[in-house]
Design a protein around this motif. Structure first.
Motif, short mmCIF file in Angstrom:
data_model
loop_
_atom_site.label_atom_id
_atom_site.label_comp_id
_atom_site.label_asym_id
_atom_site.label_seq_id
_atom_site.Cartn_x
_atom_site.Cartn_y
_atom_site.Cartn_z
N ALA A 36 33.23 8.90 -8.17
CA ALA A 36 33.23 8.73 -6.72
C ALA A 36 34.61 8.39 -6.21
N LEU A 37 35.32 7.55 -6.96
CA LEU A 37 36.67 7.18 -6.57
C LEU A 37 37.59 8.40 -6.58
N LEU A 38 37.44 9.25 -7.58
CA LEU A 38 38.23 10.47 -7.64
C LEU A 38 38.01 11.34 -6.41
N LEU A 39 36.75 11.54 -6.06
CA LEU A 39 36.44 12.40 -4.91
C LEU A 39 36.95 11.79 -3.62
N ASP A 40 36.81 10.47 -3.47
CA ASP A 40 37.31 9.80 -2.27
C ASP A 40 38.82 9.98 -2.14
N GLU A 41 39.52 9.77 -3.23
CA GLU A 41 40.98 9.86 -3.20
C GLU A 41 41.44 11.27 -2.86
N GLU A 42 40.81 12.28 -3.49
CA GLU A 42 41.19 13.66 -3.21
C GLU A 42 40.92 14.03 -1.76
N ALA A 43 39.76 13.62 -1.25
CA ALA A 43 39.42 13.93 0.13
C ALA A 43 40.38 13.25 1.10
N PHE A 44 40.75 12.01 0.80
CA PHE A 44 41.65 11.28 1.67
C PHE A 44 43.05 11.90 1.67
#
Length: 552
Positions: free
Chosen positions: A252-260
């Motif tokens: 989830a952290l990976l996806l959040d960071e990429e989206a941000f």
């Protein structure tokens, strides 16, 4: 190896078989559930396997040295279970006991290593060695087990090192210096290992500590680094139980960071008037667009800047922060919004898209249209999680304005269908049985679900780009809604039955690319306390009675 190499981001398991060759999770991640208090025997068994994996991967490195001339100067294992010095010393006692009773070169130990080689190491090496020598069977590796253990034991009775701030412990053991000498050691620690400490040659990680905040999780991710010549040997033993799933938390952290990062890239530079599109003080509420549960550290503070209107042109808004599981609002959302929208998707269509491999693929779907003004009435009816207002309200503001200005005239409804058999449910409101997909609610403090399958989004992205698609044609003022029905329950596969009251609808929305005419249209801000416009956070007591704030 970055975090993405340990996770399967947007997998397409409906069309691709999940194997160690196609799944990073199957190749590298190993779930652990043991606990020193609740289940100490299971914890010891899991630690034993992780130690065996470290010894075996060390032997394979020795084997590869003999074949290639490459030198593996460092070979390390990390055990990261607790924060306190006392509990780290207790972990070291357990690990030392397991090491001293491992008997790795005896018949008993070699049988364990052979089993692990056959069931784990060999299949992954065959799929992911990337040109490195792969032993045909365990007998090719067996002569190198003793060499590996000898190097691991070369500094004393065992290879265990405690890495923490306890001076008494550090004074009684050898110092850790990757520059001065070869290091084939097991490192046990907590905060020092997870912050600002580089672990060279890291091959096996045993991670059981729960890290509560995103920054702590990122700092604790010591398995992300350079793995030349042994990428296929890396293993991550990580806590995945009913209380905590750390593997999912990192994903989830990976996806959040990429989206941000993708979002920030859209706001680079200046608008048509020469003003910055986003200023530093406006970053915190933008972070909250991706992490709506994230609040200022001080409880008496609030972010001063607020997002009034926002739409990410060229990207989907995945609106998955719906009410809590079991809430009565789910039934209202389903019968009052989701099913009426799906009733309009009556035409069968085969939508083409390009996958990561640049090959053209197809997705079956049912499609239809809805007038933009009518869609707004449905959007207003949808109920969301109580913390989601800061995300959904700016998006609704943009859609409302774009609809009034006729930059959005209608929406295509894309309802993805299965290519083969699978779980379905029959609704009397719909003509055909509806596919019910597996999506997972993320753990608190998150308030959303895992994302829509990338295949479905890519198949629909031609619509907002103004390109022609089967049945519906093309329009520069047309957005797209990708709607899926998912099971809101804990489950391991889509083979499990789902009661009707556990079915919820998910919408992923993308506005027409041409609905944004100026850079400033991407995002618009206001401030709550106008007199402190330059302050990122202000005291909650300064909040005015009237909502809405002042233009920023």
């Amino acid at each position: 190896m970055g975090v993405q190499e340990f996770h399967d981001v947007d997998p397409d398991w409906e069309n691709v078989e999940k194997t160690v060759a196609t799944s990073n999770e199957l190749a590298y991640a190993r779930a652990i559930q043991g606990d020193p208090d609740r289940d100490p025997d299971l914890r010891k068994a899991e630690l034993r396997e992780a130690l065996d994996s470290w010894v075996l991967s060390g032997a394979i490195k020795k084997y590869r040295e003999s074949k290639t001339g490459r030198t593996y100067r460092h070979h390390t294992m990390l055990v990261h279970e607790e924060l306190t010095n006392k509990t780290q010393s207790e972990s070291a006692v357990v690990v030392r006991a397991l090491w001293n009773t491992g008997r790795f070169t005896s018949g008993e130990g070699l049988r364990r290593l052979r089993k692990l080689f056959d069931n784990d190491l060999l299949p992954v090496m065959k799929a992911r060695a990337n040109g490195e020598p792969v032993p045909a069977d365990f007998d090719d590796v067996r002569p190198f087990v003793a060499q590996a253990v000898a190097e691991m034991d070369s500094v004393g009775s065992d290879p265990v090192l405690i890495v923490n701030s306890d001076k008494a412990v550090q004074d009684q053991q050898e110092s850790l210096d990757f520059d001065a000498k070869r290091v084939w050691r097991i490192l046990i620690g907590g905060a020092k290992l997870s912050r600002g400490f580089t672990v060279e040659g890291l091959t096996v990680s045993f991670f059981r500590r729960k890290a509560g905040q995103a920054d702590t999780l990122m700092q604790a991710g010591r398995w992300f680094g350079f793995r030349e010549g042994y990428r296929d040997l890396v293993r991550l033993y990580i806590r995945r139980d009913k209380v905590v799933d750390l593997y999912e938390a990192f994903e989830a952290l990976l996806l959040d960071e990429e989206a941000f990062r993708d979002e920030l890239a859209k706001y680079e530079g200046f608008d048509e008037d020469g003003k910055p599109i986003v200023e530093p003080r406006q970053i915190p509420p933008l972070v909250s667009q991706h992490l709506p549960w994230l609040k200022p550290t001080a409880r008496n503070k609030m972010f001063n800047a607020v997002v009034k209107s926002r739409a990410s042109v060229g990207a989907f808004h995945q609106l998955s922060s719906i009410p809590k599981r079991g809430a009565k609002e789910h039934r209202q959302n389903l019968t009052g919004v989701i099913l009426p929208l799906l009733q309009r998707a009556t035409n069968d269509a085969t939508l083409k898209y390009q996958d990561d491999d640049k090959k053209t693929k197809e997705q079956e779907a049912k499609v239809g249209l809805i007038d933009a003004a009518e869609f707004l009435t449905y959007l207003d009816k949808l109920q969301w999680h109580e913390d989601y207002a800061t995300v959904i309200d700016p998006l609704k503001a943009f859609i409302t304005t774009a609809t009034e200005k006729e930059r959005i005239k209608d929406w295509a409804i894309v309802w993805p269908q299965r290519r083969g058999s699978g779980r379905t449910h029959v609704f009397e409101e719909l003509e055909d049985a509806a596919p019910i997909w597996k999506r997972k609610r993320r753990e608190l403090p998150r308030i959303d679900f895992t994302g829509e399958n990338k295949r479905n989004l890519r198949a629909a992205e031609a619509v907002p780009a103004g390109q022609d698609i089967p049945v519906l044609g093309a329009s520069p003022t047309r957005g797209v809604l990708v709607i899926s029905l998912v099971a809101d329950q804990d489950e391991t596969s889509e083979n499990e039955a789902v009661p009707p009251d556990k079915i919820v609808g998910m919408i992923s929305l993308r506005v027409p690319d041409k609905s944004v005419r100026r850079k400033r249209d991407h995002i618009q801000y206001s401030v709550i306390v106008a007199e402190m416009v330059d302050d990122a956070a202000v005291d909650k007591s300064l909040r005015p009675d009237v909502e809405g704030g002042h233009d920023a």
